[in-house]
Design a protein around this motif. Structure first.
Motif, PDB file in Angstrom:
ATOM      1  N   ALA A  16       0.830  -1.202   0.000  1.00  0.00           N
ATOM      2  CA  ALA A  16       0.000   0.000   0.000  1.00  0.00           C
ATOM      3  C   ALA A  16       0.866   1.255   0.000  1.00  0.00           C
ATOM      4  N   HIS A  17       1.913   1.258   0.806  1.00  0.00           N
ATOM      5  CA  HIS A  17       2.797   2.417   0.870  1.00  0.00           C
ATOM      6  C   HIS A  17       3.589   2.595  -0.420  1.00  0.00           C
ATOM      7  N   ARG A  18       3.675   1.538  -1.220  1.00  0.00           N
ATOM      8  CA  ARG A  18       4.353   1.630  -2.515  1.00  0.00           C
ATOM      9  C   ARG A  18       3.370   1.847  -3.671  1.00  0.00           C
ATOM     10  N   GLY A  19       2.095   2.116  -3.322  1.00  0.00           N
ATOM     11  CA  GLY A  19       1.147   2.539  -4.337  1.00  0.00           C
ATOM     12  C   GLY A  19       0.137   1.523  -4.801  1.00  0.00           C
ATOM     13  N   ALA A  20       0.088   0.340  -4.173  1.00  0.00           N
ATOM     14  CA  ALA A  20      -0.830  -0.701  -4.645  1.00  0.00           C
ATOM     15  C   ALA A  20      -2.210  -0.546  -4.029  1.00  0.00           C
ATOM     16  N   ASN A  21      -3.242  -0.855  -4.831  1.00  0.00           N
ATOM     17  CA  ASN A  21      -4.579  -1.085  -4.305  1.00  0.00           C
ATOM     18  C   ASN A  21      -4.699  -2.585  -4.025  1.00  0.00           C
ATOM     19  N   LEU A  22      -5.501  -2.950  -3.019  1.00  0.00           N
ATOM     20  CA  LEU A  22      -5.428  -4.319  -2.517  1.00  0.00           C
ATOM     21  C   LEU A  22      -6.781  -4.976  -2.322  1.00  0.00           C
ATOM     22  N   ALA A  23      -6.824  -6.273  -2.659  1.00  0.00           N
ATOM     23  CA  ALA A  23      -7.928  -7.157  -2.304  1.00  0.00           C
ATOM     24  C   ALA A  23      -7.381  -8.106  -1.239  1.00  0.00           C
ATOM     25  N   LEU A  24      -8.003  -8.119  -0.066  1.00  0.00           N
ATOM     26  CA  LEU A  24      -7.476  -8.875   1.068  1.00  0.00           C
ATOM     27  C   LEU A  24      -8.527  -9.835   1.610  1.00  0.00           C
ATOM     28  N   CYS A  25      -8.057 -10.978   2.117  1.00  0.00           N
ATOM     29  CA  CYS A  25      -8.985 -11.909   2.761  1.00  0.00           C
ATOM     30  C   CYS A  25      -8.306 -12.550   3.965  1.00  0.00           C
ATOM     31  N   ASP A  26      -9.130 -13.026   4.881  1.00  0.00           N
ATOM     32  CA  ASP A  26      -8.664 -13.736   6.069  1.00  0.00           C
ATOM     33  C   ASP A  26      -9.896 -14.333   6.743  1.00  0.00           C
ATOM     34  N   ILE A  27      -9.683 -15.347   7.541  1.00  0.00           N
ATOM     35  CA  ILE A  27     -10.778 -15.900   8.334  1.00  0.00           C
ATOM     36  C   ILE A  27     -11.007 -15.063   9.580  1.00  0.00           C
ATOM     37  N   ASN A  28      -9.994 -14.247   9.944  1.00  0.00           N
ATOM     38  CA  ASN A  28     -10.039 -13.381  11.116  1.00  0.00           C
ATOM     39  C   ASN A  28     -10.580 -12.015  10.695  1.00  0.00           C
TER      40      ASN A  28
END
Length: 331
Positions: free
Chosen positions: A19-31
């Motif tokens: 993120a700090h390097r400019g990426a947009n993100l799709a994230l997943c976790d069970i938590n």
């Protein structure tokens, strides 16, 4: 970019770094709580993020995650199958239930992630981020101090965005292009020479009306000199099947294709940094590929124009201090 197991540990730290390097993100976790904390940190960094509660051992969950990423970002450039678990103990002390748990996450979780991404990540222009097609030009600008060379790169940048956005008329403003430009093309087994604004605009107009003005440059290298910008890249361009069918067997004339070519572009400029023309040729025909597109996978010129509008900057007025004769002598 998509990362599994982003609710904590390595997954969280990787997400924040990207993120700090400019990426947009799709994230997943069970938590879910940890995932929400990571997402909040990414938003504070000024990046876009979509989150999904996922058990990576469940293929349906991973398909939902992939669909959410595609809906938000039109596809994923990079998938990191980070989610994993571990147990400490001897082989004989590990139950069959534990082994199933380990394998379902550490092995099958990776399989599910790759399978879901492959299913939705077919090569198409809507899955390519055309706002990054000029990233090599941006890198060249960042490394260039010479004011004339910077002006040439900025003109090249603006020209390509205008072309993809369907705003080709603006390319021929007198501060950007000479009165009688000459374009030469040599690719897909055909040679074409265009001379004068009318001939060049006719081709641009036809491309725009059929969504063929939309292209993407991959692995591009850019060089600039006092009178030239040169580029080498893998180019993906939307091309109507009716044109391809005239020279290549097995092409559906009613379909749109994404044509992959290894291309060189040489753009000469005059003393006042106005484009004289284009020389474009396919330097390695073995890299050629025709990818048939479903109608929903075609990126329209109108949509390309909307995406690129924020990136199309006005060209600064040419200053006589940028004339080659006015530049400091270089040995």
């Amino acid at each position: 970019m998509a990362i599994t197991g982003a609710g904590g540990g390595i997954g969280r730290e990787l997400a924040l770094l990207c993120a700090h390097r400019g990426a947009n993100l799709a994230l997943c976790d069970i938590n879910e709580a940890g995932l929400a904390d990571t997402a909040d940190a990414i938003r504070r960094a000024g990046r876009d993020v979509v989150t999904t509660r996922v058990d990576v051992s469940d293929s349906d969950h991973m398909n939902e995650f992939a669909a959410a990423a595609r809906a938000r970002f039109n596809g994923v450039d990079l998938l990191v199958n980070n989610a994993g678990v571990g147990l400490v103990g001897g082989f004989l002390d590990t139950s069959l239930t534990d082994w199933h748990w380990l394998v379902s996450i550490n092995l099958m979780g990776v399989v599910h992630g790759c399978d879901a991404s492959a299913a939705e990540g077919t090569t198409s222009m809507v899955n390519m981020d055309i706002t990054k097609t000029n990233i090599a030009v941006d890198r060249a600008l960042a490394a260039t101090e010479n004011p004339r060379h910077r002006h040439l790169l900025e003109a090249y940048n603006r020209h390509r965005y205008l072309e993809m956005a369907g705003r080709f008329e603006e390319i021929f403003e007198p501060d950007m292009t000479v009165a009688n430009p000459v374009y030469r093309f040599d690719f897909l087994g055909q040679k074409l020479r265009l001379e004068g604004v009318d001939q060049v605009q006719a081709v641009y107009r036809a491309w725009t009306e059929t969504d063929q003005c939309v292209f993407y440059a991959e692995d591009e290298e850019v060089a600039v000199s006092d009178h030239m910008v040169v580029s080498r890249a893998t180019i993906y361009q939307q091309t109507v099947g009716a044109e391809l069918a005239q020279g290549f067997p097995g092409i559906d004339p009613d379909a749109m294709y994404l044509v992959r070519t290894a291309s060189m572009m040489l753009w000469p400029y005059d003393d006042r940094c106005r484009l004289i023309g284009e020389d474009v040729w396919e330097y390695e025909t073995s890299a050629r590929e025709f990818i048939k597109l479903a109608p929903e996978d075609v990126l329209t010129a109108a949509r390309a124009g909307e995406l690129l509008a924020p990136l199309i900057k006005s060209l600064q007025p040419f200053d006589d201090s940028m004339l080659p004769a006015a530049l400091p002598h270089r040995a």
